[in-house]
Each structure stands twice: as C-alpha cells, then as structure tokens.
Design a protein around this motif. Sequence first.
Motif, PDB file in Angstrom:
ATOM      1  N   LEU A  21      -4.617   0.018  -2.698  1.00  0.00           N
ATOM      2  CA  LEU A  21      -4.383  -1.006  -2.722  1.00  0.00           C
ATOM      3  C   LEU A  21      -2.928  -1.116  -1.742  1.00  0.00           C
ATOM      4  CD1 LEU A  21      -4.556  -3.859  -4.139  1.00  0.00           C
ATOM      5  CD2 LEU A  21      -2.033  -3.011  -5.251  1.00  0.00           C
ATOM      6  N   GLU A  22      -3.096  -1.770  -0.855  1.00  0.00           N
ATOM      7  CA  GLU A  22      -2.539  -1.871  -0.080  1.00  0.00           C
ATOM      8  C   GLU A  22      -0.900  -3.436   0.246  1.00  0.00           C
ATOM      9  OE1 GLU A  22      -0.443   0.437   2.031  1.00  0.00           O
ATOM     10  OE2 GLU A  22       1.198  -1.693   2.766  1.00  0.00           O
ATOM     11  N   TRP A  23      -0.798  -2.432  -1.701  1.00  0.00           N
ATOM     12  CA  TRP A  23      -0.081  -4.433  -2.012  1.00  0.00           C
ATOM     13  C   TRP A  23      -0.872  -5.378  -1.291  1.00  0.00           C
ATOM     14  CZ3 TRP A  23       3.105  -2.366  -4.887  1.00  0.00           C
ATOM     15  CH2 TRP A  23       3.792  -1.189  -5.048  1.00  0.00           C
ATOM     16  N   SER A  24       0.450  -6.849  -0.436  1.00  0.00           N
ATOM     17  CA  SER A  24      -0.355  -8.254  -0.548  1.00  0.00           C
ATOM     18  C   SER A  24      -1.989  -8.003   0.492  1.00  0.00           C
ATOM     19  CB  SER A  24       0.339  -9.579  -0.252  1.00  0.00           C
ATOM     20  OG  SER A  24       1.697  -8.988   0.562  1.00  0.00           O
ATOM     21  N   ASN A  63      11.874   3.745  -3.929  1.00  0.00           N
ATOM     22  CA  ASN A  63      11.353   3.632  -2.458  1.00  0.00           C
ATOM     23  C   ASN A  63      11.641   2.438  -1.829  1.00  0.00           C
ATOM     24  OD1 ASN A  63       9.112   5.107  -1.286  1.00  0.00           O
ATOM     25  ND2 ASN A  63       8.732   2.577  -1.184  1.00  0.00           N
ATOM     26  N   GLU A  64      12.352   2.538  -0.784  1.00  0.00           N
ATOM     27  CA  GLU A  64      12.297   1.850   0.170  1.00  0.00           C
ATOM     28  C   GLU A  64      12.882   0.319  -0.513  1.00  0.00           C
ATOM     29  OE1 GLU A  64       8.638   0.366   2.650  1.00  0.00           O
ATOM     30  OE2 GLU A  64       8.699   2.598   3.229  1.00  0.00           O
ATOM     31  N   PRO A  65      14.497   0.474  -0.587  1.00  0.00           N
ATOM     32  CA  PRO A  65      15.041  -0.734  -1.333  1.00  0.00           C
ATOM     33  C   PRO A  65      14.866  -1.680  -0.383  1.00  0.00           C
ATOM     34  CG  PRO A  65      16.348   0.988  -0.733  1.00  0.00           C
ATOM     35  CD  PRO A  65      15.481   1.912  -1.071  1.00  0.00           C
ATOM     36  N   TYR A  72      11.177   4.186  -9.181  1.00  0.00           N
ATOM     37  CA  TYR A  72      10.682   3.316  -8.719  1.00  0.00           C
ATOM     38  C   TYR A  72      10.355   2.437  -7.696  1.00  0.00           C
ATOM     39  CZ  TYR A  72      11.148  -2.540  -7.974  1.00  0.00           C
ATOM     40  OH  TYR A  72      11.424  -3.502  -8.238  1.00  0.00           O
ATOM     41  N   HIS A  73       9.469   2.052  -7.401  1.00  0.00           N
ATOM     42  CA  HIS A  73       7.773   1.973  -6.363  1.00  0.00           C
ATOM     43  C   HIS A  73       8.008   0.322  -6.609  1.00  0.00           C
ATOM     44  CE1 HIS A  73       5.712   4.125  -2.605  1.00  0.00           C
ATOM     45  NE2 HIS A  73       5.435   2.976  -2.649  1.00  0.00           N
ATOM     46  N   TRP A  74       8.033  -0.339  -6.345  1.00  0.00           N
ATOM     47  CA  TRP A  74       8.163  -1.809  -6.330  1.00  0.00           C
ATOM     48  C   TRP A  74       7.323  -2.309  -7.977  1.00  0.00           C
ATOM     49  CZ3 TRP A  74       5.996  -2.031  -0.900  1.00  0.00           C
ATOM     50  CH2 TRP A  74       6.583  -1.635   0.201  1.00  0.00           C
ATOM     51  N   THR A  87       8.868  11.280   2.905  1.00  0.00           N
ATOM     52  CA  THR A  87       7.903  11.012   1.997  1.00  0.00           C
ATOM     53  C   THR A  87       7.172  10.251   2.128  1.00  0.00           C
ATOM     54  OG1 THR A  87      10.625  10.233   1.721  1.00  0.00           O
ATOM     55  CG2 THR A  87      10.228  11.217   0.710  1.00  0.00           C
ATOM     56  N   GLU A  88       7.114   9.729   3.932  1.00  0.00           N
ATOM     57  CA  GLU A  88       5.759   8.914   3.808  1.00  0.00           C
ATOM     58  C   GLU A  88       5.636   9.155   5.189  1.00  0.00           C
ATOM     59  OE1 GLU A  88       5.220   4.819   2.205  1.00  0.00           O
ATOM     60  OE2 GLU A  88       5.797   5.396   0.335  1.00  0.00           O
ATOM     61  N   ASN A  89       4.481   9.295   5.571  1.00  0.00           N
ATOM     62  CA  ASN A  89       4.143   8.769   6.997  1.00  0.00           C
ATOM     63  C   ASN A  89       3.268   8.393   7.491  1.00  0.00           C
ATOM     64  OD1 ASN A  89       3.532  11.053  10.353  1.00  0.00           O
ATOM     65  ND2 ASN A  89       4.398   8.792   9.803  1.00  0.00           N
ATOM     66  N   HIS A  97       1.328   1.341  -9.364  1.00  0.00           N
ATOM     67  CA  HIS A  97       0.780   0.219  -8.566  1.00  0.00           C
ATOM     68  C   HIS A  97      -0.832   0.196  -7.632  1.00  0.00           C
ATOM     69  CE1 HIS A  97       0.054  -3.682  -9.545  1.00  0.00           C
ATOM     70  NE2 HIS A  97      -0.552  -4.122  -8.219  1.00  0.00           N
ATOM     71  N   GLN A  98      -0.521   1.389  -6.819  1.00  0.00           N
ATOM     72  CA  GLN A  98      -1.436   1.202  -5.635  1.00  0.00           C
ATOM     73  C   GLN A  98      -2.527   2.043  -5.810  1.00  0.00           C
ATOM     74  OE1 GLN A  98       1.918   1.536  -2.442  1.00  0.00           O
ATOM     75  NE2 GLN A  98       0.017   1.664  -1.507  1.00  0.00           N
ATOM     76  N   ILE A  99      -2.504   2.670  -7.129  1.00  0.00           N
ATOM     77  CA  ILE A  99      -4.075   3.723  -7.604  1.00  0.00           C
ATOM     78  C   ILE A  99      -4.141   3.834  -8.798  1.00  0.00           C
ATOM     79  CG2 ILE A  99      -3.573   5.495  -5.486  1.00  0.00           C
ATOM     80  CD1 ILE A  99      -2.147   7.681  -7.501  1.00  0.00           C
TER      81      ILE A  99
END
Length: 457
Positions: free
Chosen positions: A415-418, A171-173, A126-128, A355-357, A25-27
Amino acid sequence: MSQAPGPDTFAFPKGFLWGAATAAHQIEGSPLADGAGPSIWTRFAHTPGMMLNGDTGDVACDHYNRWKDDVKLMRELGLQAYRFSVSWSRILPEGTGRVNQKGLDFYSRLVDELLNNGIEPLLTLYHWDLPAALDDRGGWLNRDIADWFAEYAGVMYRELDGRVKKWVTLNEPWVVTDGGYLHGALAPGHRSKFEAPIASHNLMRAHGAAVKAYRELGRHEIGLVVNIEPKYPATDSSDDAAAVRRAHAYMNEQYLHPALLGHYPPELKEIFGNAWPEWPAEDYELIQQKLDFVGINYYTRSVTKAAESYPLNTGVVRQPLGTYTETGWEVFPQGLTDLLVWFKQTYGDLPVYITENGAAFFDPPTAMVDDDGKRRVKDPLRTDYLRKHLRAIHDAIDAGVDVRGYMLWSLLDNLEWSLGYSKRFGMIHVNYGTQERTPKDSALWYSRVIQSHGRSL
Ligand code: LGS
C-alpha cells in the motif's frame, strides 16, 4: 575512457548488510486484530476522498497472517537483513498505558522467525501510523508526545532488545510533517504553516527522548532514518541558488542538523517567517543524542528553481532527457553518491545504512506464466534502477563514506500510502486478488548480487 567492470570491481566491504524493507501499515492488514487500537492511517483511509481508488490497509498484503511464509521467501532469496516497523497501536491501543500482549507477541514471533532463518531484524519504531487515540490528544502537536513515544519505545526495548540489535526511532520525519501537517496529502491530513514546525520539533524531541531511553534500557545500536533528496540548481542565477539553499535546508537539514549538530538551519526562519517559533534551549539538549548510525532513504533528486510556491517559493524542473519512474520521480543514481559524500562532509564519520531505495515501475496485476509453467514478472527497469544505485553506493564507499548496508524498498508490492495499491515497489509481486507472491526478475537478480557480495553487479 571508463573501464569495463572486472570481477572484483563492485565487491562491497566485509560485513556490508544486504536486505529489504517494509512498513507495518503498508503490508500487515488486519489493523484491529487481537485488540489493536486504530491508527491515524486506518482512520484516514476510511475517510472518503483521501485514498486513491478508495483503497485501505484493511487487508494489504495480509502479512499479519502470512508472516511465516514471507520470512521463508526472504530466506529463499538469501536476504541477510529485514527492516520492518512496529505498529504502535497494536502495542498500546490507547497510545499510552495499557500494553496489549497479543500485539507484542506478533512482533516477538516475527523476530524469532527472522533469527531462526539467519536474517537480522532492523526495527523501526515509528513509520507514520500514530495511534488514533493520541491524535485525539493533539498528536505530534502536543509536547507530551515525547514522553508518550519514549514510553512506547521502552516497552519495545524491554521486550526485544536481546534479539533486535538495530533500532530506528522515526522513519522520515520530513514526510510526516510535510505530508501530514503542511500539505495534507498524508494522515492526519492537516494543512497549516503554523502546525508544521511544531510537529517537526516534537518529532525530534520524541526521537531524542526515545534515544535517551535506549541508553538506559538497550545495549545495541539506535539511529534515525531520514529521506534525502539532493537539490541541484536549474540555472546559475542567484535566485535559483537561493531556492536550492531553501529546499536543501527544508528537506535535508531540518532533521539532521538538530539531531547531529544541535541547531536548525537558519533558512527555516526565512521559509516559515513568524510561524517558526523560538524553542527552549533544553529542547536542543534532548534532541541532540549520540546516535550509532543514520539511515538514509534515497529515491530521486530535484532540479530546483525559484518559483512561486507555498511556503518555499521553489519549483522542480522536469528533465526532458531524464528517465522517470511510475511515480514521476527522476532516476538519478549520481545523486546518491553526491548525498553520501555531502553527509560525510557535513556530519562526519557516522555509519550510514541505506534504509530505503527502489522504484515503482509498471508491473501487471497478475504474474504471467512462462513457457516452462513457472510464474514470472519481468521488470528490467527495476533491475536497471537497482544496479545503478548500488554502483552509486559503491562509488561513495570508494570515496570514504562508511556505508554499512542496503535495504531495498520494498520486499513486497504494498500500500503506497494515499496512492493505494496503484504503485508497485516490490521485488516480490503480490497478486492482491489471491495474495499469491511471485519474486520478480529483479528479486532473482538481487539474490545473485547478495550471493556474490556485490561482485555480480
Ligand atoms: O512507501 C514509501 C516509499 C516509497 O517512496 C515508504 O513508506 C516511505 O518511507 C518513503 O517515503 N517512500 C518513498 N519515498 C520517495 C519520496 C520521493 C519524493 C519525490 C517527489 C518528487 C516530486
């Protein structure tokens, strides 16, 4: 006195995988293209007031059309791996049932292109971006979602397991429930102390069901990605020690404990009170599946104190001498070493991937043109952040933690979500007016780190 690093000080273990990460969703943009159904994020972004500056993911980085060029950029930078996510509602527009072949084709082509360029895909299921059609049936609050998720996962395994060898269920529940069901800043935007534990538990049941399905249909590796934020006490008072315990259990143990140890930390009952239900014993059996690795996303620590807050009664103390990123998160590389050591001590010798940093720092909306006529983005703060965190990972490896790879967040500004497009995490700059990509100085630096397998750190 600490020694100056020599040429081999930061050599990483053989096979250590260097890559970068994104999420659909971000890209991608084009959320409804080729028969895709809407996701909760498309819906949320079109709800007035939910997104900073009214931004949406309708275009984002236009990766849905530019994927080939983006893979070329990855190859030019020498990436060995790429972590991306699949948008569930491109594959199953109604969330279950009918499969949309065109959606599958998009990811199949992407995976082929990655492999043709020598880049190993790491696929997050699943990434949200839950299909909106499933949110209409209760989303993560409906116990049936474990079956829905396993059905979707099965479609993906059948299509791609020959080519994708590293799979991630969720991803990140923690962010899904804390942001989506407890505080409401993320889709689907609910605020309920009663819903959050149910959503958490169903996420974990879905994770278990997808791993179980993988053991029947897949032949490679599967794991879970969690965000971990080490908690340090603000003072040595017993109140702050208790606050640290609550915050740590809530954020760091809530998902790893059931997935790896088969039970929840007792503090959750203390935090949620009568909103924390008793779960059937068979749920724990479903949740605790053997995993091949755990993915850890690390950005910052928190210095925690007892304070009135809902529902945790904890607060975060800003460090007057600390360095902070554009998102207001403290830069604290030592926290990454500490958490990796904690992970090994608590859960044993499971392989770990970072997996992220990464970090958002201010970058201009348009890349500058240097004296030599080349586009450039100078981002020394990001390079400094990355260097320190990679060294922190190296320290953890020296301490015996089995870290297998590093996926920088993020390949592209996105897109950094909200928070919309206001925060730039990319190692590649995106000019959102023209969609022009420019590798930032940090990307060129990272490319050299990869080439030297860490020695140039
Ligand atoms: O873009 C997201 C990145 C950026 O920072 C990505 O999609 C997520 O998986 C991940 O949550 N991301 C992220 N997390 C940092 C959270 C730090 C929260 C610190 C709050 C301190 C007050």
